[in-house]
Design an enzyme around this catalytic site. Structure first.
Site, short mmCIF file in Angstrom:
data_model
loop_
_atom_site.label_atom_id
_atom_site.label_comp_id
_atom_site.label_asym_id
_atom_site.label_seq_id
_atom_site.Cartn_x
_atom_site.Cartn_y
_atom_site.Cartn_z
N ILE A 114 0.86 -1.15 -0.08
CA ILE A 114 -0.04 -0.04 0.07
C ILE A 114 0.82 1.32 0.17
CG2 ILE A 114 -1.92 1.16 1.17
CD1 ILE A 114 -2.33 -1.57 2.63
N CYS A 115 0.57 2.37 -0.94
CA CYS A 115 1.23 3.57 -0.75
C CYS A 115 2.74 3.46 -1.04
CB CYS A 115 0.77 4.39 0.14
SG CYS A 115 1.17 6.00 0.30
N HIS A 116 3.52 3.57 -0.13
CA HIS A 116 5.17 3.51 0.08
C HIS A 116 5.47 2.06 0.22
CE1 HIS A 116 4.66 7.86 0.11
NE2 HIS A 116 6.04 8.10 -0.11
N GLY A 117 4.53 1.29 0.53
CA GLY A 117 5.06 -0.42 0.82
C GLY A 117 5.70 -0.87 -0.12
N GLN A 119 8.11 0.08 -1.40
CA GLN A 119 9.81 0.59 -1.70
C GLN A 119 10.38 -0.61 -0.82
OE1 GLN A 119 9.03 4.17 0.84
NE2 GLN A 119 10.52 5.25 -0.54
#
Length: 187
Positions: A114-117, A119
């Site tokens: 999710i979102c920046h996950g 990375q």
């Protein structure tokens, strides 16, 4: 019932972290939270406000932690979820995080980001050849990691389900639960 591991840390986004925990439990599954230590993590609330070029950040709730990363035996879990926020920036360098995340990718088990996950798997070279969503400003980072970036709310690439951020959680959650339930259904 599946057992899902939620991989997080301080400054993880509150909705990215808590929504999947509650959705898994609502679906009759077990959600186990893991972080650098067993101390409850301090979540943050990210929002988009007029006049700001970037999102804002405010203190959020705390999330109890069940296990430290070092205590996790990934063989005990059916799925992995990596919430966004700032936590992925620093947990991606933890050797136990590498051990855990690689386990799920190597075995083709469900992984939700999710979102920046994203990375985290990007830093480990696990997104090469995959299609992923992420917070839109991470597009170039995802491409440099060898992924195809898609600006959509629920991107499914085999067992991996990704989204851009907390506004996408309803469609992401539906897609992730379908992948999870398909992977844990035995003939």
């Amino acid at each position: 019932m599946a057992r899902a591991l939620i991989l997080t840390g301080d400054a993880a986004e509150e909705l990215d972290s808590m929504y999947p925990v509650f959705r898994l439990r609502e679906g009759g599954h077990e959600a186990v939270v893991t972080a650098p230590t067993t101390r409850a993590v301090k979540l943050v609330v990210h929002d988009f406000e007029p006049g700001w070029d970037a999102y804002t950040e405010k203190p959020g709730h705390v999330l109890p932690v069940d296990l430290a990363f070092a205590e996790v035996d990934p063989e005990d879990y059916d799925a992995l979820i990596i919430p966004g926020g700032r936590a992925p920036e620093y947990i991606r360098t933890d050797p136990d995080v590498a051990r855990i995340v690689t386990h799920f990718f190597d075995r083709g088990l469900p992984v939700g980001t999710i979102c920046h996950g994203p990375q985290v798997p990007a830093a480990l070279g696990l997104l090469r050849g995959r299609t992923t969503a992420a917070f839109p400003p991470l597009k170039r980072d995802m491409e440099l990691a060898g992924a195809t970036f898609v600006d959509e709310p629920d991107v499914v690439d085999g067992p991996m389900v990704s989204c851009r951020g907390w506004p996408d959680l309803p469609p992401w959650s539906r897609a992730f639960m379908q992948v999870l339930e398909k992977s844990t259904t035995h003939p």
